[in-house]
Design a protein around this motif. Sequence first.
Motif, PDB file in Angstrom:
ATOM      1  N   ARG A 279       0.769  -1.323   0.026  1.00 48.13           N
ATOM      2  CA  ARG A 279      -0.026   0.123   0.147  1.00 48.13           C
ATOM      3  C   ARG A 279       0.901   1.192  -0.272  1.00 48.13           C
ATOM      4  O   ARG A 279       0.038   2.330  -0.197  1.00 48.13           O
ATOM      5  N   SER A 280       2.075   1.256  -0.487  1.00 45.05           N
ATOM      6  CA  SER A 280       2.644   2.533  -0.003  1.00 45.05           C
ATOM      7  C   SER A 280       3.021   2.763  -1.522  1.00 45.05           C
ATOM      8  O   SER A 280       2.773   2.642  -2.466  1.00 45.05           O
ATOM      9  N   ILE A 281       3.268   4.366  -1.784  1.00 45.22           N
ATOM     10  CA  ILE A 281       2.879   5.401  -2.619  1.00 45.22           C
ATOM     11  C   ILE A 281       4.228   6.160  -2.915  1.00 45.22           C
ATOM     12  O   ILE A 281       4.363   6.900  -1.637  1.00 45.22           O
ATOM     13  N   GLY A 282       4.552   6.211  -3.437  1.00 49.21           N
ATOM     14  CA  GLY A 282       6.381   7.264  -4.099  1.00 49.21           C
ATOM     15  C   GLY A 282       7.123   6.505  -3.014  1.00 49.21           C
ATOM     16  O   GLY A 282       8.176   7.467  -2.804  1.00 49.21           O
ATOM     17  N   VAL A 283       7.099   5.495  -2.544  1.00 55.18           N
ATOM     18  CA  VAL A 283       8.387   4.681  -1.655  1.00 55.18           C
ATOM     19  C   VAL A 283       9.522   5.280  -2.896  1.00 55.18           C
ATOM     20  O   VAL A 283      11.183   5.275  -2.167  1.00 55.18           O
ATOM     21  N   VAL A 284       9.524   3.947  -3.128  1.00 59.65           N
ATOM     22  CA  VAL A 284      10.636   3.967  -4.688  1.00 59.65           C
ATOM     23  C   VAL A 284      11.499   5.238  -4.707  1.00 59.65           C
ATOM     24  O   VAL A 284      12.151   4.931  -4.375  1.00 59.65           O
ATOM     25  N   GLU A 285      10.491   6.559  -5.430  1.00 61.66           N
ATOM     26  CA  GLU A 285      10.817   7.316  -6.341  1.00 61.66           C
ATOM     27  C   GLU A 285      11.515   8.093  -5.151  1.00 61.66           C
ATOM     28  O   GLU A 285      12.696   8.701  -4.829  1.00 61.66           O
ATOM     29  N   GLY A 286      10.994   7.824  -3.407  1.00 62.75           N
ATOM     30  CA  GLY A 286      11.336   8.546  -2.416  1.00 62.75           C
ATOM     31  C   GLY A 286      12.969   8.458  -2.467  1.00 62.75           C
ATOM     32  O   GLY A 286      14.239   8.880  -1.904  1.00 62.75           O
ATOM     33  N   LEU A 287      13.120   7.526  -2.090  1.00 60.01           N
ATOM     34  CA  LEU A 287      14.635   6.621  -2.176  1.00 60.01           C
ATOM     35  C   LEU A 287      15.041   6.927  -2.701  1.00 60.01           C
ATOM     36  O   LEU A 287      16.666   7.120  -2.955  1.00 60.01           O
ATOM     37  N   VAL A 288      14.892   6.881  -4.063  1.00 59.21           N
ATOM     38  CA  VAL A 288      16.401   7.464  -5.477  1.00 59.21           C
ATOM     39  C   VAL A 288      16.318   8.473  -5.284  1.00 59.21           C
ATOM     40  O   VAL A 288      17.887   9.209  -5.433  1.00 59.21           O
ATOM     41  N   SER A 289      15.369   9.411  -4.955  1.00 62.77           N
ATOM     42  CA  SER A 289      15.764  11.453  -4.945  1.00 62.77           C
ATOM     43  C   SER A 289      16.809  11.038  -3.977  1.00 62.77           C
ATOM     44  O   SER A 289      17.087  12.595  -3.874  1.00 62.77           O
ATOM     45  N   ARG A 290      16.892  10.389  -2.971  1.00 61.57           N
ATOM     46  CA  ARG A 290      18.259  10.373  -2.013  1.00 61.57           C
ATOM     47  C   ARG A 290      18.980  10.008  -2.151  1.00 61.57           C
ATOM     48  O   ARG A 290      20.135   9.591  -1.702  1.00 61.57           O
ATOM     49  N   GLY A 291      19.650   9.903  -3.787  1.00 59.18           N
ATOM     50  CA  GLY A 291      20.720   9.284  -4.415  1.00 59.18           C
ATOM     51  C   GLY A 291      20.662   7.947  -4.341  1.00 59.18           C
ATOM     52  O   GLY A 291      22.116   6.866  -4.364  1.00 59.18           O
ATOM     53  N   ILE A 292      20.268   7.350  -3.842  1.00 56.71           N
ATOM     54  CA  ILE A 292      20.062   5.170  -3.932  1.00 56.71           C
ATOM     55  C   ILE A 292      19.909   4.902  -5.259  1.00 56.71           C
ATOM     56  O   ILE A 292      18.381   5.378  -6.009  1.00 56.71           O
ATOM     57  N   GLY A 293      20.509   4.042  -5.755  1.00 54.60           N
ATOM     58  CA  GLY A 293      20.143   3.353  -7.189  1.00 54.60           C
ATOM     59  C   GLY A 293      18.685   2.597  -7.485  1.00 54.60           C
ATOM     60  O   GLY A 293      18.114   2.464  -5.620  1.00 54.60           O
ATOM     61  N   ASP A 294      18.188   3.001  -8.622  1.00 57.41           N
ATOM     62  CA  ASP A 294      16.639   1.900  -8.367  1.00 57.41           C
ATOM     63  C   ASP A 294      16.323   0.055  -7.826  1.00 57.41           C
ATOM     64  O   ASP A 294      15.375   0.658  -7.346  1.00 57.41           O
ATOM     65  N   GLU A 295      17.651  -0.292  -8.272  1.00 58.73           N
ATOM     66  CA  GLU A 295      17.246  -1.651  -7.791  1.00 58.73           C
ATOM     67  C   GLU A 295      16.701  -1.552  -5.790  1.00 58.73           C
ATOM     68  O   GLU A 295      16.406  -2.473  -5.772  1.00 58.73           O
ATOM     69  N   LYS A 296      17.979  -1.180  -5.430  1.00 57.34           N
ATOM     70  CA  LYS A 296      18.488  -0.902  -4.393  1.00 57.34           C
ATOM     71  C   LYS A 296      17.011  -0.101  -3.771  1.00 57.34           C
ATOM     72  O   LYS A 296      16.865  -1.113  -2.597  1.00 57.34           O
TER      73      LYS A 296
END
Length: 425
Positions: A279-296
Amino acid sequence: VDSKRMNIETVDQPINVSSRVSMQTSVLQTTTKTTAKHLSFLNPMFLGRVAMSTLFDSPPPSGWNSGLSHHKGKPSQFVIDDEGLKWRLCAGAAVFNSRNEVLVAERIGKPGSWQAPQGGVDAISNFQYSRTPETVTEAAVRELYEEVGLKNGNQVLIEQIGDDVGPIKCRYSTKGTGSWLEKEGYAGQELNWVIFRCADAMLERNPSLLCQLKGMNGEAPEFSAVKWENLDWVVDNVWKNKVRPYQVLRDASRRIIKQWDERCKAIDFTGQWARDSSRSIGVVEGLVSRGIGDEKAMEKATEPYIQFWKRATTDDREWVVTTYEADGTKPKRELHYPLGHFEEAYEGKSTLFGGNDGGVVSRHCFYLAESDSDDKIAHVTFSETPRGEELAARYMKNGELILRRTFWHSWGSNKVESTEVFTRC
């Protein structure tokens, strides 16, 4: 017009009267009671004592003289006391932050003259194309937007005060000031306070960055600066003729603050919570914005995230939170979230904070009004990290814990938002 005097009981709500009905007197006020026996009866000389929208289904006839105040070109409602003195009905917007300070603004051309947003209660409301008189609450919402650009339901929320507080109002005289009020025959104003709570972390931290002082809805600007101040300071620095209304607000604020503290204490985050990643929304995008790679980022967004919350022994409004490793059993860290500013030291690599060798993060905890919450309140943590600034708001909704993050990365102004849902386990 029927010139007989009517004996009308107290009026709590605006009254709509058709133009086809014999026009008989009513005093239009939403939050203030009065009786018609203290009024001169309605006739063409005194028609200004009734708002036009209560007398006509359509605009009043050409040449009709309302006799109402037309400050800023708008007719205002007013009340008349037992001695026949006329008081302009006025709404004041008292916005409180988490520290129970009030938002005040400095008047243009009057250095050192600070006050809360306020203005007359219009005889004809612009609220959703209404033809009825404006209520005190509607007037406060409008003035708050027109004078400082804040919207109810967005940056602020109306605070529902308890019956023990009651109406917060006071009349103050403008006699001898030479003001337009005096020239139009007013003894002064009856200021009715409407209480708001700050619902925006940026407004909480620095109102000058969020407030718009250019004058909204086509109104001329009235203020040159804004700030948060405690009510003792406001009482000591407001224009002397307005001191009494602010004293009344300060007296009522003791109960308002107590009510707010009780609401903060009533939030129940206690227990163990697990994130429902589906049910998460935008969590992956939030982590990527912090400089984390897509897969991680995808791996972090979907792995188990379990926390245990308990109240701090020092203050029921503060929390101690234990976060577990991905296996859900081994404690990873325990952190006390005190109210106010604190610094958190961390070791090694941090997904949220950045870096591989640890560091120190400046953080600040407080409570804000929250329209999406069941109890209209949220616990907020604001963090300044090497990667940027993060706002984390937690609140209860339908028995679940909602975590809404907003991140502003240090290399740009764009913000990234995400929402996570936690269920008790």
